[in-house]
Each structure stands twice: as structure tokens, then as C-alpha cells.
Design an enzyme around this catalytic site. Structure first.
Site, PDB file in Angstrom:
ATOM      1  N   VAL A 197       0.826  -1.208   0.000  1.00 12.06           N
ATOM      2  CA  VAL A 197       0.000   0.000   0.000  1.00 12.06           C
ATOM      3  C   VAL A 197       0.866   1.267   0.000  1.00 12.06           C
ATOM      4  CG1 VAL A 197      -2.076   0.952   0.993  1.00 12.06           C
ATOM      5  CG2 VAL A 197      -1.499  -1.382   1.480  1.00 12.06           C
ATOM      6  N   VAL A 284       8.143  -2.285   3.419  1.00 10.68           N
ATOM      7  CA  VAL A 284       7.997  -3.745   3.408  1.00 10.68           C
ATOM      8  C   VAL A 284       7.161  -4.222   4.598  1.00 10.68           C
ATOM      9  CG1 VAL A 284      10.105  -4.186   2.093  1.00 10.68           C
ATOM     10  CG2 VAL A 284      10.242  -3.979   4.583  1.00 10.68           C
ATOM     11  N   GLY A 285       6.211  -3.408   5.014  1.00 12.33           N
ATOM     12  CA  GLY A 285       5.340  -3.795   6.116  1.00 12.33           C
ATOM     13  C   GLY A 285       5.735  -3.104   7.404  1.00 12.33           C
ATOM     14  N   ASP A 326      -2.943  -1.368  15.630  1.00 16.22           N
ATOM     15  CA  ASP A 326      -1.865  -2.054  14.900  1.00 16.22           C
ATOM     16  C   ASP A 326      -1.082  -3.031  15.774  1.00 16.22           C
ATOM     17  OD1 ASP A 326      -2.522  -0.498  12.727  1.00 16.22           O
ATOM     18  OD2 ASP A 326      -0.526   0.356  12.444  1.00 16.22           O
ATOM     19  N   ALA A 334      -6.345   2.503  10.277  1.00 15.75           N
ATOM     20  CA  ALA A 334      -6.747   3.444  11.320  1.00 15.75           C
ATOM     21  C   ALA A 334      -8.191   3.203  11.768  1.00 15.75           C
ATOM     22  CB  ALA A 334      -6.582   4.873  10.798  1.00 15.75           C
ATOM     23  N   HIS A 458     -28.956  10.421 -10.074  1.00 13.47           N
ATOM     24  CA  HIS A 458     -28.421  10.455 -11.431  1.00 13.47           C
ATOM     25  C   HIS A 458     -27.995  11.867 -11.773  1.00 13.47           C
ATOM     26  CE1 HIS A 458     -28.006   9.599 -15.692  1.00 13.47           C
ATOM     27  NE2 HIS A 458     -28.691  10.718 -15.933  1.00 13.47           N
TER      28      HIS A 458
HETATM   29  P1  FAD Z   1      -0.362   4.403  15.906  1.00 13.86           P
HETATM   30  O1  FAD Z   1      -1.074   5.340  15.006  1.00 13.86           O
HETATM   31  O2  FAD Z   1       0.934   3.842  15.450  1.00 13.86           O
HETATM   32  O3  FAD Z   1      -0.195   5.147  17.283  1.00 13.86           O
HETATM   33  C1  FAD Z   1       0.466   4.591  18.356  1.00 13.86           C
HETATM   34  C2  FAD Z   1       0.940   5.715  19.253  1.00 13.86           C
HETATM   35  O4  FAD Z   1       1.471   5.143  20.440  1.00 13.86           O
HETATM   36  C3  FAD Z   1       2.051   6.562  18.662  1.00 13.86           C
HETATM   37  O5  FAD Z   1       1.709   7.923  18.775  1.00 13.86           O
HETATM   38  C4  FAD Z   1       3.279   6.225  19.489  1.00 13.86           C
HETATM   39  O6  FAD Z   1       4.140   7.354  19.657  1.00 13.86           O
HETATM   40  C5  FAD Z   1       2.641   5.838  20.808  1.00 13.86           C
HETATM   41  N1  FAD Z   1       3.433   4.911  21.623  1.00 13.86           N
HETATM   42  C6  FAD Z   1       4.063   3.776  21.229  1.00 13.86           C
HETATM   43  N2  FAD Z   1       4.617   3.161  22.297  1.00 13.86           N
HETATM   44  C7  FAD Z   1       4.340   3.932  23.377  1.00 13.86           C
HETATM   45  C8  FAD Z   1       4.616   3.827  24.750  1.00 13.86           C
HETATM   46  N3  FAD Z   1       5.279   2.775  25.257  1.00 13.86           N
HETATM   47  N4  FAD Z   1       4.196   4.802  25.582  1.00 13.86           N
HETATM   48  C9  FAD Z   1       3.485   5.870  25.091  1.00 13.86           C
HETATM   49  N5  FAD Z   1       3.176   6.014  23.796  1.00 13.86           N
HETATM   50  C10 FAD Z   1       3.590   5.044  22.951  1.00 13.86           C
HETATM   51  N6  FAD Z   1      -4.556   3.466   7.572  1.00 13.86           N
HETATM   52  C11 FAD Z   1      -5.756   3.759   7.047  1.00 13.86           C
HETATM   53  O7  FAD Z   1      -6.772   3.262   7.554  1.00 13.86           O
HETATM   54  N7  FAD Z   1      -5.893   4.577   5.960  1.00 13.86           N
HETATM   55  C12 FAD Z   1      -4.814   5.140   5.356  1.00 13.86           C
HETATM   56  O8  FAD Z   1      -4.969   5.875   4.382  1.00 13.86           O
HETATM   57  C13 FAD Z   1      -3.527   4.860   5.885  1.00 13.86           C
HETATM   58  N8  FAD Z   1      -2.435   5.400   5.329  1.00 13.86           N
HETATM   59  C14 FAD Z   1      -1.215   5.148   5.873  1.00 13.86           C
HETATM   60  C15 FAD Z   1      -0.089   5.707   5.253  1.00 13.86           C
HETATM   61  C16 FAD Z   1       1.159   5.457   5.763  1.00 13.86           C
HETATM   62  C17 FAD Z   1       2.360   6.076   5.102  1.00 13.86           C
HETATM   63  C18 FAD Z   1       1.301   4.646   6.941  1.00 13.86           C
HETATM   64  C19 FAD Z   1       2.651   4.394   7.535  1.00 13.86           C
HETATM   65  C20 FAD Z   1       0.198   4.075   7.545  1.00 13.86           C
HETATM   66  C21 FAD Z   1      -1.067   4.326   7.005  1.00 13.86           C
HETATM   67  N9  FAD Z   1      -2.215   3.759   7.567  1.00 13.86           N
HETATM   68  C22 FAD Z   1      -3.437   4.004   7.009  1.00 13.86           C
HETATM   69  C23 FAD Z   1      -2.149   2.882   8.746  1.00 13.86           C
HETATM   70  C24 FAD Z   1      -2.519   3.692  10.009  1.00 13.86           C
HETATM   71  O9  FAD Z   1      -1.653   4.781  10.134  1.00 13.86           O
HETATM   72  C25 FAD Z   1      -2.427   2.782  11.221  1.00 13.86           C
HETATM   73  O10 FAD Z   1      -3.214   1.636  11.031  1.00 13.86           O
HETATM   74  C26 FAD Z   1      -2.922   3.506  12.468  1.00 13.86           C
HETATM   75  O11 FAD Z   1      -2.187   4.685  12.702  1.00 13.86           O
HETATM   76  C27 FAD Z   1      -2.822   2.586  13.678  1.00 13.86           C
HETATM   77  O12 FAD Z   1      -3.326   3.237  14.809  1.00 13.86           O
HETATM   78  P2  FAD Z   1      -2.831   2.832  16.272  1.00 13.86           P
HETATM   79  O13 FAD Z   1      -3.546   3.748  17.187  1.00 13.86           O
HETATM   80  O14 FAD Z   1      -2.961   1.394  16.463  1.00 13.86           O
HETATM   81  O15 FAD Z   1      -1.279   3.124  16.286  1.00 13.86           O
HETATM   82  P1  NAI Z   2       2.297  -3.864   2.934  1.00 14.97           P
HETATM   83  O1  NAI Z   2       2.202  -5.078   3.763  1.00 14.97           O
HETATM   84  O2  NAI Z   2       1.097  -3.259   2.340  1.00 14.97           O
HETATM   85  O3  NAI Z   2       3.276  -4.153   1.714  1.00 14.97           O
HETATM   86  C1  NAI Z   2       4.596  -4.560   1.886  1.00 14.97           C
HETATM   87  C2  NAI Z   2       5.061  -5.199   0.591  1.00 14.97           C
HETATM   88  O4  NAI Z   2       6.448  -5.401   0.686  1.00 14.97           O
HETATM   89  C3  NAI Z   2       4.410  -6.567   0.353  1.00 14.97           C
HETATM   90  O5  NAI Z   2       3.901  -6.622  -0.951  1.00 14.97           O
HETATM   91  C4  NAI Z   2       5.558  -7.533   0.590  1.00 14.97           C
HETATM   92  O6  NAI Z   2       5.460  -8.697  -0.184  1.00 14.97           O
HETATM   93  C5  NAI Z   2       6.749  -6.687   0.182  1.00 14.97           C
HETATM   94  N1  NAI Z   2       8.006  -7.110   0.764  1.00 14.97           N
HETATM   95  C6  NAI Z   2       8.219  -7.562   2.027  1.00 14.97           C
HETATM   96  N2  NAI Z   2       9.542  -7.849   2.186  1.00 14.97           N
HETATM   97  C7  NAI Z   2      10.144  -7.542   1.020  1.00 14.97           C
HETATM   98  C8  NAI Z   2      11.491  -7.618   0.566  1.00 14.97           C
HETATM   99  N3  NAI Z   2      12.475  -8.051   1.358  1.00 14.97           N
HETATM  100  N4  NAI Z   2      11.757  -7.246  -0.689  1.00 14.97           N
HETATM  101  C9  NAI Z   2      10.783  -6.800  -1.526  1.00 14.97           C
HETATM  102  N5  NAI Z   2       9.486  -6.719  -1.148  1.00 14.97           N
HETATM  103  C10 NAI Z   2       9.178  -7.080   0.109  1.00 14.97           C
HETATM  104  O7  NAI Z   2       3.122  -2.830   3.811  1.00 14.97           O
HETATM  105  P2  NAI Z   2       3.428  -1.285   3.628  1.00 14.97           P
HETATM  106  O8  NAI Z   2       3.197  -0.827   2.237  1.00 14.97           O
HETATM  107  O9  NAI Z   2       4.745  -1.083   4.262  1.00 14.97           O
HETATM  108  O10 NAI Z   2       2.316  -0.624   4.520  1.00 14.97           O
HETATM  109  C11 NAI Z   2       2.178  -1.031   5.885  1.00 14.97           C
HETATM  110  C12 NAI Z   2       0.762  -1.047   6.308  1.00 14.97           C
HETATM  111  O11 NAI Z   2       0.306   0.290   6.525  1.00 14.97           O
HETATM  112  C13 NAI Z   2      -0.214  -1.613   5.281  1.00 14.97           C
HETATM  113  O12 NAI Z   2      -0.272  -3.012   5.326  1.00 14.97           O
HETATM  114  C14 NAI Z   2      -1.486  -1.004   5.718  1.00 14.97           C
HETATM  115  O13 NAI Z   2      -2.010  -1.768   6.765  1.00 14.97           O
HETATM  116  C15 NAI Z   2      -1.059   0.353   6.235  1.00 14.97           C
HETATM  117  N6  NAI Z   2      -1.312   1.352   5.198  1.00 14.97           N
HETATM  118  C16 NAI Z   2      -2.598   1.553   4.806  1.00 14.97           C
HETATM  119  C17 NAI Z   2      -2.885   2.464   3.824  1.00 14.97           C
HETATM  120  C18 NAI Z   2      -4.288   2.628   3.397  1.00 14.97           C
HETATM  121  O14 NAI Z   2      -5.177   2.146   4.087  1.00 14.97           O
HETATM  122  N7  NAI Z   2      -4.553   3.303   2.285  1.00 14.97           N
HETATM  123  C19 NAI Z   2      -1.840   3.270   3.189  1.00 14.97           C
HETATM  124  C20 NAI Z   2      -0.517   2.933   3.644  1.00 14.97           C
HETATM  125  C21 NAI Z   2      -0.290   2.029   4.632  1.00 14.97           C
END
Ligand code: FAD
Ligand code: NAI
Length: 479
Positions: A197, A284-285, A326, A334, A458
Site C-alpha cells: 500500500v 515492506v510492512g 496495529d 486506522a 443520477h
Molecule cells: P499508531 O497510530 O501507530 O499510534 C500509536 C501511538 O502510540 C504513537 O503515537 C506512538 O508514539 C505511541 N506509543 C508507542 N509506544 C508507546 C509507549 N510505550 N508509551 C506511550 N506512547 C507510545 N490506515 C488507514 O486506515 N488509511 C490510510 O490511508 C492509511 N495510510 C497510511 C499511510 C502510511 C504512510 C502509513 C505508515 C500508515 C497508514 N495507515 C493508514 C495505517 C494507520 O496509520 C495505522 O493503522 C494507524 O495509525 C494505527 O493506529 P494505532 O492507534 O494502532 O497506532
Molecule cells: P504492505 O504489507 O502493504 O506491503 C509490503 C510489501 O512489501 C508486500 O507486498 C511484501 O510482499 C513486500 N516485501 C516484504 N519484504 C520484502 C522484501 N524483502 N523485498 C521486496 N518486497 C518485500 O506494507 P506497507 O506498504 O509497508 O504498509 C504497511 C501497512 O500500513 C499496510 O499493510 C497497511 O495496513 C497500512 N497502510 C494503509 C494504507 C491505506 O489504508 N490506504 C496506506 C498505507 C499504509
């Protein structure tokens, strides 16, 4: 005397801040501990976690800016609009993104104040248990540790980017999501490891702004989690018209910095190869933040992937300790974390908290957008579920033609006997918004006929959802 709360939430991302607010709404005294991972320009802890700071929100801001730029260069002309000499000022684009992040993260501070949630800035961990109360230690950056008492603890510590062994992320040349959202200029050559993603969304941003983008993916299949028809269409558009170079089935063997460039060495079925680029994104996740909680000390059980083990209601193996978002099983999204936060707060307050895990939508914000809910056709086939399928393209839809973008389709899968909708898969403009109708339908256990009998405005893209529901019963009117 230590401060005492009914609920202490560790982590203020979407899972944590929502849990804290909902608990407070239900009359519980709630605190939320947030480590100082993200700070605002004044040095104050920023709430909202990955999502608001370095995830969902900033990535969508950049996707929007880059889409407008791309449209000015490629789409305006079909409307007769001549936009010559259009340029992109990357620092302005990044500033806009940062302003949105600041607005939303400080908005959560305001919500905490409004709902009387106590913010405890510092790293949270388990101190132990006395009687029916947990102790949570909050270690601030200035070295002080405050111990607070909690009847319930909700762990919502989220996840961080997985890095490849031996590949140091400097977030300047070799970047994870945080660095990739803050490039100062458009890299001429951008390498991406992982066609998931993040790779596709951020690869699209920089491709639209002019980078030559090459994505290297380990798996032999593209977007394996999506319905196969959607993955095929996405592959066609991304590697065709959009010019993303995506190589599947690669094995990365080394990544090195050479001056101002990064060289990725890898193997594929043709043998050894290498890619030289100016910036590299490693996507890569993600790994769960379950370390640093002192989990072993209190006996908090983790699963084989290092996530906190929970049941269907997010209960851990410890009494009155819950975990959401997560850091637990399920998709790292999220909205999934937020729903779990609400479920746990309501369960603690004695209500019947619930999350329907089979109706959680997925959205990938590429162009075209990809969105789905429920089962894919390949899953139904593997499970031997009898189904009827229909697929209707956007090409005959008047609104799509007016908007100048008819890419993609809506696909619906319904049970062969009961007609209950089992999955909806969309690739196309506004798929992220269109999927909501399918989620509502599935939450209400709707049949394809239910959707077919609903009046859709529509001309709208949603008429394709209507048409596909009709098509399940082979009575499409416009196709
Ligand atoms: P997080 O958002 O990771 O929040 C955890 C918080 O806990 C952080 O602020 C951290 O600082 C804090 N924390 C950690 N350990 C401690 C500790 N011991 N004490 C105190 N605080 C601590 N998801 C979507 O649904 N739609 C999207 O479009 C989307 N786009 C994304 C794009 C990118 C580039 C990335 C990286 C992720 C994206 N995601 C998206 C995934 C989404 O961001 C996560 O699924 C979501 O933020 C998870 O929420 P969370 O509350 O579990 O954890
Ligand atoms: P991802 O799991 O979506 O994709 C990681 C990709 O990396 C996979 O296709 C995997 O096969 C590949 N990969 C793993 N190891 C590798 C290696 N050694 N060499 C080459 N390829 C390798 O993880 P990504 O893109 O890092 O995003 C993390 C998570 O954040 C997503 O799974 C999603 O849950 C969340 N996210 C959600 C978004 C949304 O809802 N629009 C946007 C961005 C992130």
C-alpha cells in the site's frame, strides 16, 4: 498519592485517542499516555500517532497535491484548458501537508480537553499490579518517571516501519514512510522496495511529480490481497498509462549508498540485477510496538508475530488489560483501530462493545483508487462458497464520462442461494467514497436485490453500484 484513573490508555494514535475519548464520554476517568515520538514546533507532544503524523493524513495530502499537478499537465487539455508552464514548488506542497498535520494533531488536544481526558506525556510501561489496580510508569524525556494507577489499561502503541536487515534507514537517502513524506525536491530516480500500500501510494505521488519510479516486490503476484480482477486492472493501469516500473519476484541482496546515490542489488528469475536511484523508499510492512512495555514483567502474552495476543473483544491474557489497533491481529488500518477503541471503552463501561471484522473496508488511494469490503472471488472459490458475480465498468457511466475518467469497474459477489452480498470490489475514481455504500449494505446483511431496489441519484458514480447489483441477477439496465 499517585494519580488514579478508571482507564489509562497507552498510545494516542487512532486506536488510543478514540478509546480514551469514548471512555471519558461514558463517565470513566481516563488518561492517555503518549511518548514524545512526535513533537510540534514548540516541542510539545503531538497526538494522533502514525496516522496523523506520518501516515494516512500526510500521505493523502501529498496524493491530492500531486494529483492536481498531474491533471494540470495531462487532464486539463481534454477540457480545452491550456495550462502552460505549470511547475511544482515542493516546499510549498510539504508546508501545506505539515499545516494539515498540525491542525489535526492539535485538534485532538482540543478533544482531550473537551472530554476531560488527562494527557500524560512520556513513554508508558507496566510497573506492576497492586490489588485490583495496574501501575503504569510514564517516563518523560526530561528523565522524570510518574507512576499512575489504573483499573483498566488499554494498550494502543501501534506499529513502526519494518526495516530490512543490514539496511540503515537515514530518512534522507534511504527512507521509510516518515522520510518519504518529507522529500525536499522531486528525486530524478526513485526506488521503492515493496509494492504494498505505501509503495504504491507514495510511488504514485513522486511519479506524478516527475520521478522515474521503480518498485521492487518480493512476491510473484501483484496486490495479492485484492480481488484478482482488481489486481489485474491495477497492474494494467499502473505499469501502462502511468509508467510505474514494477518488478515482481525479486530477492533484495544488498543496498548501499554510493555518494549521492543508492544502489539496490537484487536477483530475479533472469539472474542478478541492480537499480541505481537518488532516493529509496523501504516499505515492506510494519512491526507492532509491543516491546518497551515491560510486557514480560507482568506476563502479557504476545503472539508468534510479536503482536499482543487478544480475543475477539480485544481482551489480553491479563485481567483488565486490553489492546487495540496495529499492535494486535487484523489489518493495520486506522478505522479498524478506532472501532476497536470504541468497542473496548464500551465493554469496560458495561455495554455490549462489538466490531464486525468482516465488514472492514480497505482503500488504496492510488489513481484509480482501489477499495473493497468482504471476500474476494478467489477466497469464495477456495472456501467452496456458491456465489454469483457481476462486474460493471465505469465506461458507460455519464458522470464518469463528464469527469473525464472512466477507468475501472465495480464488482459484486453475492451468495448464490441467499443473495446476501459477500464482497464488493471497486477500482476507479472515488472508490474510497463509493465503498461506504457497500459497507452499510453488508452491515445490514443486505442482498444484491436490496441494493438493486434502492434509488441512486443520477448522474453519479454510485449508479455503477446500482447497476452491478442489478447485474448480479442478470438484469442490468444500462449495460
Ligand atoms: P499508531 O497510530 O501507530 O499510534 C500509536 C501511538 O502510540 C504513537 O503515537 C506512538 O508514539 C505511541 N506509543 C508507542 N509506544 C508507546 C509507549 N510505550 N508509551 C506511550 N506512547 C507510545 N490506515 C488507514 O486506515 N488509511 C490510510 O490511508 C492509511 N495510510 C497510511 C499511510 C502510511 C504512510 C502509513 C505508515 C500508515 C497508514 N495507515 C493508514 C495505517 C494507520 O496509520 C495505522 O493503522 C494507524 O495509525 C494505527 O493506529 P494505532 O492507534 O494502532 O497506532
Ligand atoms: P504492505 O504489507 O502493504 O506491503 C509490503 C510489501 O512489501 C508486500 O507486498 C511484501 O510482499 C513486500 N516485501 C516484504 N519484504 C520484502 C522484501 N524483502 N523485498 C521486496 N518486497 C518485500 O506494507 P506497507 O506498504 O509497508 O504498509 C504497511 C501497512 O500500513 C499496510 O499493510 C497497511 O495496513 C497500512 N497502510 C494503509 C494504507 C491505506 O489504508 N490506504 C496506506 C498505507 C499504509
Amino acid at each position: 498519592m499517585a494519580k488514579q484513573f478508571d482507564v489509562v490508555v497507552i498510545g494516542a494514535g487512532p486506536g488510543g485517542y478514540v478509546a480514551a475519548i469514548r471512555a471519558a464520554q461514558l463517565g470513566l476517568s481516563a488518561a492517555c499516555v503518549e511518548s514524545e515520538s512526535y513533537a510540534d514546533p514548540k516541542g510539545e507532544v503531538r497526538l494522533g500517532g502514525t496516522c496523523l503524523n506520518v501516515g494516512c493524513i500526510p500521505s493523502k495530502a501529498l496524493l491530492q497535491s500531486s494529483e492536481l499537478y498531474d491533471q494540470a499537465g495531462h487532464a486539463f487539455i481534454m477540457h480545452g484548458i491550456k495550462a502552460e508552464g505549470v511547475t511544482m514548488d515542493v516546499p510549498s506542497m510539504i508546508r501545506r501537508k505539515e499545516n494539515i498535520v498540525t491542525q489535526l494533531t492539535s485538534g485532538i488536544r482540543g478533544l482531550f480537553r473537551k472530554n476531560k481526558v488527562t494527557l500524560l506525556a512520556g513513554h508508558g510501561s507496566f510497573g506492576g499490579r497492586e490489588g485490583d489496580r495496574w501501575q503504569v510508569d510514564v517516563a518523560a524525556r526530561n528523565g522524570t518517571v510518574e507512576r499512575v494507577g489504573a483499573r483498566h489499561v488499554i494498550v494502543a502503541t501501534g506499529s513502526r516501519a519494518r526495516h530490512l536487515p543490514g539496511v540503515a534507514v537515514d530518512n534522507e537517502f534511504i527512507c521509510d514512510n516518515a522520510g518519504a513524506l518529507s522529500f525536499k525536491a522531486v528525486p530524478r530516480r526513485l526506488g521503492v522496495i515493496g509494492a504494498g500500500v505505501i509503495g504504491l501510494e507514495l510511488g504514485s505521488v513522486w511519479k506524478r511529480l516527475g520521478s522515474e519510479v521503480t518498485i521492487l516486490e518480493a512476491l510473484p503476484d501483484f496486490l495479492a490481497a485484492a480481488d484478482a480482477a482488481v489486481s489485474r486492472e491495477a497492474w494494467k493501469v499502473f505499469t501502462g498509462k502511468q509508467g510505474l516500473a514494477i518488478e515482481l519476484g525479486v530477492n533484495i541482496t544488498g543496498v548501499t549508498r554510493r555518494g549521492e546515490a543508492v544502489v539496490v542489488e537484487y536477483e530475479n528469475d533472469q539472474g542478478k540485477a541492480s537499480l541505481e536511484c537518488d532516493r529509496l523508499i523501504v516499505s515492506v510492512g510494519r512491526v507492532p510496538n509491543a516491546d518497551g512495555l515491560n510486557a514480560a514483567h507482568v506476563g502479557l502474552k504476545l503472539d508468534e508475530r510479536g503482536r499482543i495476543e487478544v480475543d475477539g473483544h480485544c481482551r489480553t491474557n491479563l485481567p483488565d488489560v486490553w489492546a487495540v489497533g496495529d499492535v494486535v491481529r487484523g489489518p493495520m488500518l486506522a478505522h479498524k483501530g478506532m472501532e476497536e477503541g470504541v468497542m473496548v471503552a464500551e465493554t469496560i463501561a458495561g455495554q455490549a462493545g462489538h466490531v464486525n471484522y468482516s465488514a472492514i473496508p480497505w482503500v488504496i488511494y492510488t489513481d484509480p483508487e482501489i477499495a473493497w469490503v468482504g471476500s474476494t472471488e478467489q477466497q469464495l472459490r477456495a472456501e467452496g462458497v456458491p456465489y454469483r458475480a457481476a462486474q460493471i465498468p465505469f465506461s458507460a457511466n455519464g458522470r464518469a464520462l463528464g469527469q473525464g475518467d472512466t477507468t475501472g469497474f465495480v464488482k459484486m459477489l453475492a451468495h448464490e442461494r441467499t443473495d446476501e452480498i459477500l464482497g464488493v470490489h471497486i477500482i476507479g475514481r472515488n472508490a474510497s467514497e463509493l465503498i461506504a455504500e457497500a459497507v452499510v449494505a453488508m452491515e445490514f446483511g443486505a442482498s444484491s436485490e436490496d441494493v438493486a431496489r434502492i434509488c441512486h441519484a443520477h448522474p453519479t458514480l454510485s449508479e455503477v453500484m446500482h447497476e452491478v447489483a442489478l447485474a448480479v441477477d442478470k438484469r442490468a439496465l444500462h449495460f
